[in-house]
Design a protein around this motif. Structure first.
Motif, PDB file in Angstrom:
ATOM      1  N   PRO A  25       5.639  15.263   0.610  1.00  0.00           N
ATOM      2  CA  PRO A  25       4.938  15.150   1.865  1.00  0.00           C
ATOM      3  C   PRO A  25       3.650  16.124   1.927  1.00  0.00           C
ATOM      4  CG  PRO A  25       6.838  16.843   1.955  1.00  0.00           C
ATOM      5  CD  PRO A  25       6.884  15.995   0.475  1.00  0.00           C
ATOM      6  N   GLY A  26       2.727  16.012   2.967  1.00  0.00           N
ATOM      7  CA  GLY A  26       1.620  16.564   2.925  1.00  0.00           C
ATOM      8  C   GLY A  26       1.903  18.157   3.288  1.00  0.00           C
ATOM      9  N   THR A  27       2.975  18.175   4.266  1.00  0.00           N
ATOM     10  CA  THR A  27       3.684  19.848   4.285  1.00  0.00           C
ATOM     11  C   THR A  27       4.934  19.494   4.606  1.00  0.00           C
ATOM     12  OG1 THR A  27       3.558  21.455   5.902  1.00  0.00           O
ATOM     13  CG2 THR A  27       2.527  19.408   6.723  1.00  0.00           C
ATOM     14  N   TRP A  28       5.653  20.653   4.279  1.00  0.00           N
ATOM     15  CA  TRP A  28       7.014  20.512   4.489  1.00  0.00           C
ATOM     16  C   TRP A  28       7.389  20.901   5.921  1.00  0.00           C
ATOM     17  CZ3 TRP A  28      10.410  18.075   1.617  1.00  0.00           C
ATOM     18  CH2 TRP A  28      10.018  17.695   0.183  1.00  0.00           C
ATOM     19  N   SER A  29       6.676  21.587   6.383  1.00  0.00           N
ATOM     20  CA  SER A  29       6.778  21.842   7.992  1.00  0.00           C
ATOM     21  C   SER A  29       6.820  20.845   8.944  1.00  0.00           C
ATOM     22  CB  SER A  29       5.653  22.895   8.424  1.00  0.00           C
ATOM     23  OG  SER A  29       5.433  24.017   7.400  1.00  0.00           O
ATOM     24  N   PHE A 320      -4.858  18.163   1.349  1.00  0.00           N
ATOM     25  CA  PHE A 320      -4.090  17.682   2.747  1.00  0.00           C
ATOM     26  C   PHE A 320      -4.935  18.009   4.057  1.00  0.00           C
ATOM     27  CE2 PHE A 320      -0.939  18.851   6.166  1.00  0.00           C
ATOM     28  CZ  PHE A 320      -0.520  17.480   6.516  1.00  0.00           C
ATOM     29  N   ASN A 321      -5.229  19.436   4.048  1.00  0.00           N
ATOM     30  CA  ASN A 321      -5.903  19.695   5.273  1.00  0.00           C
ATOM     31  C   ASN A 321      -7.399  19.164   5.231  1.00  0.00           C
ATOM     32  OD1 ASN A 321      -3.972  21.661   6.098  1.00  0.00           O
ATOM     33  ND2 ASN A 321      -4.577  23.030   4.341  1.00  0.00           N
ATOM     34  N   THR A 322      -8.080  19.022   4.170  1.00  0.00           N
ATOM     35  CA  THR A 322      -9.452  18.107   4.312  1.00  0.00           C
ATOM     36  C   THR A 322      -9.263  16.698   4.644  1.00  0.00           C
ATOM     37  OG1 THR A 322     -10.030  20.002   2.614  1.00  0.00           O
ATOM     38  CG2 THR A 322     -11.339  18.005   2.787  1.00  0.00           C
ATOM     39  N   ILE A 323      -8.618  16.087   3.988  1.00  0.00           N
ATOM     40  CA  ILE A 323      -8.722  14.769   4.369  1.00  0.00           C
ATOM     41  C   ILE A 323      -7.663  14.162   5.182  1.00  0.00           C
ATOM     42  CG2 ILE A 323      -8.289  12.520   2.908  1.00  0.00           C
ATOM     43  CD1 ILE A 323      -8.946  13.859   0.473  1.00  0.00           C
ATOM     44  N   TYR A 324      -6.509  14.654   5.487  1.00  0.00           N
ATOM     45  CA  TYR A 324      -5.528  13.907   6.145  1.00  0.00           C
ATOM     46  C   TYR A 324      -5.072  14.761   7.511  1.00  0.00           C
ATOM     47  CZ  TYR A 324      -4.305  11.517   1.841  1.00  0.00           C
ATOM     48  OH  TYR A 324      -4.603  10.736   0.782  1.00  0.00           O
ATOM     49  N   LEU A 336       3.011  12.234   6.310  1.00  0.00           N
ATOM     50  CA  LEU A 336       3.634  11.079   6.110  1.00  0.00           C
ATOM     51  C   LEU A 336       2.496  10.507   5.085  1.00  0.00           C
ATOM     52  CD1 LEU A 336       5.414   8.566   5.396  1.00  0.00           C
ATOM     53  CD2 LEU A 336       5.043   7.847   7.896  1.00  0.00           C
ATOM     54  N   LEU A 337       1.323  10.210   5.763  1.00  0.00           N
ATOM     55  CA  LEU A 337      -0.087   9.343   5.141  1.00  0.00           C
ATOM     56  C   LEU A 337      -0.421  10.221   3.604  1.00  0.00           C
ATOM     57  CD1 LEU A 337      -2.221   8.835   8.027  1.00  0.00           C
ATOM     58  CD2 LEU A 337      -0.863   6.984   6.851  1.00  0.00           C
ATOM     59  N   TYR A 338      -0.273  11.490   3.651  1.00  0.00           N
ATOM     60  CA  TYR A 338      -0.622  11.956   2.292  1.00  0.00           C
ATOM     61  C   TYR A 338       0.550  11.390   1.260  1.00  0.00           C
ATOM     62  CZ  TYR A 338      -1.150  15.513  -1.265  1.00  0.00           C
ATOM     63  OH  TYR A 338      -1.170  16.320  -2.546  1.00  0.00           O
ATOM     64  N   GLY A 339       1.722  11.619   1.696  1.00  0.00           N
ATOM     65  CA  GLY A 339       3.027  10.943   0.957  1.00  0.00           C
ATOM     66  C   GLY A 339       2.803   9.571   0.433  1.00  0.00           C
ATOM     67  N   LEU A 340       2.514   8.817   1.387  1.00  0.00           N
ATOM     68  CA  LEU A 340       1.992   7.277   1.166  1.00  0.00           C
ATOM     69  C   LEU A 340       0.814   7.013   0.092  1.00  0.00           C
ATOM     70  CD1 LEU A 340       2.619   5.833   4.642  1.00  0.00           C
ATOM     71  CD2 LEU A 340       4.123   5.378   2.863  1.00  0.00           C
ATOM     72  N   VAL A 343       2.115   7.756  -3.291  1.00  0.00           N
ATOM     73  CA  VAL A 343       3.043   6.654  -3.714  1.00  0.00           C
ATOM     74  C   VAL A 343       2.183   5.526  -4.104  1.00  0.00           C
ATOM     75  CG1 VAL A 343       4.466   4.770  -2.991  1.00  0.00           C
ATOM     76  CG2 VAL A 343       5.268   7.174  -2.515  1.00  0.00           C
ATOM     77  N   ALA A 344       1.071   5.318  -3.192  1.00  0.00           N
ATOM     78  CA  ALA A 344      -0.007   4.181  -3.587  1.00  0.00           C
ATOM     79  C   ALA A 344      -0.709   4.311  -5.013  1.00  0.00           C
ATOM     80  CB  ALA A 344      -0.877   4.132  -2.696  1.00  0.00           C
ATOM     81  N   PHE A 345      -0.911   5.635  -5.427  1.00  0.00           N
ATOM     82  CA  PHE A 345      -1.405   6.244  -6.477  1.00  0.00           C
ATOM     83  C   PHE A 345      -0.462   5.639  -7.819  1.00  0.00           C
ATOM     84  CE2 PHE A 345      -1.719   8.997 -10.166  1.00  0.00           C
ATOM     85  CZ  PHE A 345      -2.919   8.732 -10.716  1.00  0.00           C
ATOM     86  N   TYR A 346       0.846   5.968  -7.603  1.00  0.00           N
ATOM     87  CA  TYR A 346       1.650   5.932  -8.758  1.00  0.00           C
ATOM     88  C   TYR A 346       2.029   4.198  -8.874  1.00  0.00           C
ATOM     89  CZ  TYR A 346       1.813  10.722  -9.507  1.00  0.00           C
ATOM     90  OH  TYR A 346       1.527  12.003  -9.980  1.00  0.00           O
ATOM     91  N   CYS A 347       2.147   3.650  -7.876  1.00  0.00           N
ATOM     92  CA  CYS A 347       2.324   2.250  -7.756  1.00  0.00           C
ATOM     93  C   CYS A 347       1.142   1.521  -8.630  1.00  0.00           C
ATOM     94  CB  CYS A 347       2.386   1.613  -6.488  1.00  0.00           C
ATOM     95  SG  CYS A 347       4.089   2.036  -5.780  1.00  0.00           S
ATOM     96  N   LEU A 348      -0.003   1.952  -8.319  1.00  0.00           N
ATOM     97  CA  LEU A 348      -1.092   1.553  -9.134  1.00  0.00           C
ATOM     98  C   LEU A 348      -0.896   1.846 -10.530  1.00  0.00           C
ATOM     99  CD1 LEU A 348      -3.881   0.121  -9.288  1.00  0.00           C
ATOM    100  CD2 LEU A 348      -5.055   2.655  -8.539  1.00  0.00           C
ATOM    101  N   LEU A 349      -0.906   2.930 -10.859  1.00  0.00           N
ATOM    102  CA  LEU A 349      -0.545   3.309 -12.412  1.00  0.00           C
ATOM    103  C   LEU A 349       0.640   2.478 -12.882  1.00  0.00           C
ATOM    104  CD1 LEU A 349      -0.935   5.122 -14.841  1.00  0.00           C
ATOM    105  CD2 LEU A 349       0.639   6.934 -13.665  1.00  0.00           C
ATOM    106  N   ALA A 350       1.638   2.189 -12.243  1.00  0.00           N
ATOM    107  CA  ALA A 350       2.746   1.347 -12.707  1.00  0.00           C
ATOM    108  C   ALA A 350       2.268   0.018 -12.923  1.00  0.00           C
ATOM    109  CB  ALA A 350       3.992   1.583 -11.850  1.00  0.00           C
TER     110      ALA A 350
END
Length: 362
Positions: A25-29, A320-324, A336-340, A343-350
């Motif tokens: 996640p972007g932040t666990w908080s 996270f703080n700069t973009i999301y 959530l958007l950070y986490g997604l 995920v998108a990056f690793y799906c692209l790599l796969a």
């Protein structure tokens, strides 16, 4: 060439993708509740992810070893793969970016996700090679009942054992005694020593599902739905005396998670292998290099936390703080958007690995 069952590949990839999502996640908080583990007893969707992967490890064992006889060569391959998985897991726990790039010995966590996958794979594969399905069922039952009896009736230093997070919880007690400072937390580890016993059963139940999938049964999806429902009922009944708990990997947790795994796999199997509906290809790509994708995601995530921007903020935090983090997003949505995005990056790599026909075996 062995025939592939598409639903198994999709299920494996879906599980890896979810593992990455809940771990980054972007932040666990600020995380939506379904993407967090249960605080202790009970379970959330996140608590299903790891047992789903162990379940599909068992299913995959059937495809890999179904017609193979026990031999030194087979045992050697199983052992080498186990050691690779454990080695990768220990490396993740020990690595740091400062010279000599290894943490102080007392700070290295010995248990871990990859370590558990390795140990579970080893014992599940050996049992599958040497026992028929009836003996496997008996072994699984003995392990689940035996684990409950140990946790319920073995006292801890003269004090009755408990299922709560306390010094007289047998699993927690053994983890502290055996691993000391090498645990995830000072008082327990979710991939601890004693809870490895029922986690092996998660893979054994996946083996039963694999045997159904390679059988000549005509209504496999129906059978899997029924099996999943039966496991859910048994798990919830057992929950009354042995609470569903992911950290302890209780016997009721094994049954409930295997129940959901069978139901989800049955649905995917019905849609893809029976009705021939094309979907979930991106998960199939991730599943083809599942361990590699998971390892890279864990390693790079760790780097992002260790690398500092301006000597203070981690690279992870800066991104996270700069973009999301934006005024028009809630912090939970930003996280959530950070986490997604990860995920998108690793799906692209796969997908790239798939297209280039690069399949890295671990």
């Amino acid at each position: 060439m062995k025939e592939r069952i598409l639903s198994v590949d999709i299920f494996r990839g879906m599980t890896i993708v979810l593992m990455i999502l809940v771990n980054t996640p972007g932040t666990w908080s600020d995380v939506y509740a379904p993407l967090l583990h249960a605080k202790w007893h009970g379970y959330t969707p996140t608590d299903l992810v790891f047992p789903f992967f162990l379940f599909i490890v068992g299913t995959s064992i059937v495809f890999a070893y179904n017609n193979r006889k026990p031999s030194k060569q087979v045992y050697k391959k199983i052992t080498i793969r186990t050691l690779k998985l454990i080695g990768l897991g220990v490396f993740l726990g020990a690595f740091t970016i400062t010279f000599p790039f290894i943490k102080e010995f007392s700070d290295i966590r010995f248990p871990g996700v990859l370590q558990r996958i390795g140990v579970v794979f080893f014992f599940a594969a050996i049992l599958f090679l040497n026992l028929d399905w009836k003996k496997l069922i008996g072994t699984a039952a003995i392990m689940l009942v035996g684990y409950w009896l140990m946790m319920r009736f073995i006292p801890v230093e003269g004090v009755a054992s408990t299922f709560e997070r306390a010094p007289n919880n047998l699993a927690n007690y053994l983890d502290v005694k055996v691993f000391g400072t090498h645990n995830y937390k000072p008082d327990y580890d979710p991939e601890g020593l004693l809870s490895t016993i029922p986690s092996i059963v998660s893979a054994l139940l996946g083996i039963f599902t694999g045997l159904i999938l390679v059988s000549k049964q005509s209504k496999k999806a129906t059978i899997l739905f029924g099996l999943g429902g039966s496991f859910l009922i048994l798990g919830y009944l057992w929950d009354v005396i042995f609470p569903i708990n992911k950290a302890l990997w209780t016997s009721s947790f094994v049954l409930v998670t295997a129940g959901w795994a069978n139901i989800v796999l049955a649905l995917i199997y019905y849609l893809t292998d029976v009705k021939k509906i094309k979907f979930g290809s991106i998960f199939r790509y991730a599943g083809a290099n599942a361990i590699v994708v998971y390892f890279l995601s864990s390693f790079i995530s760790k780097l992002f936390y260790l690398i500092k921007v301006d000597g203070e903020t981690s690279l992870h935090g800066w991104l996270f703080n700069t973009i999301y983090v934006q005024d028009f997003f809630s912090m939970q949505l930003s996280s959530l958007l950070y986490g997604l995005s990860v995920v998108a990056f690793y799906c692209l790599l796969a997908w790239i690995l798939w297209k280039k026909k690069i399949f890295i075996k671990v």
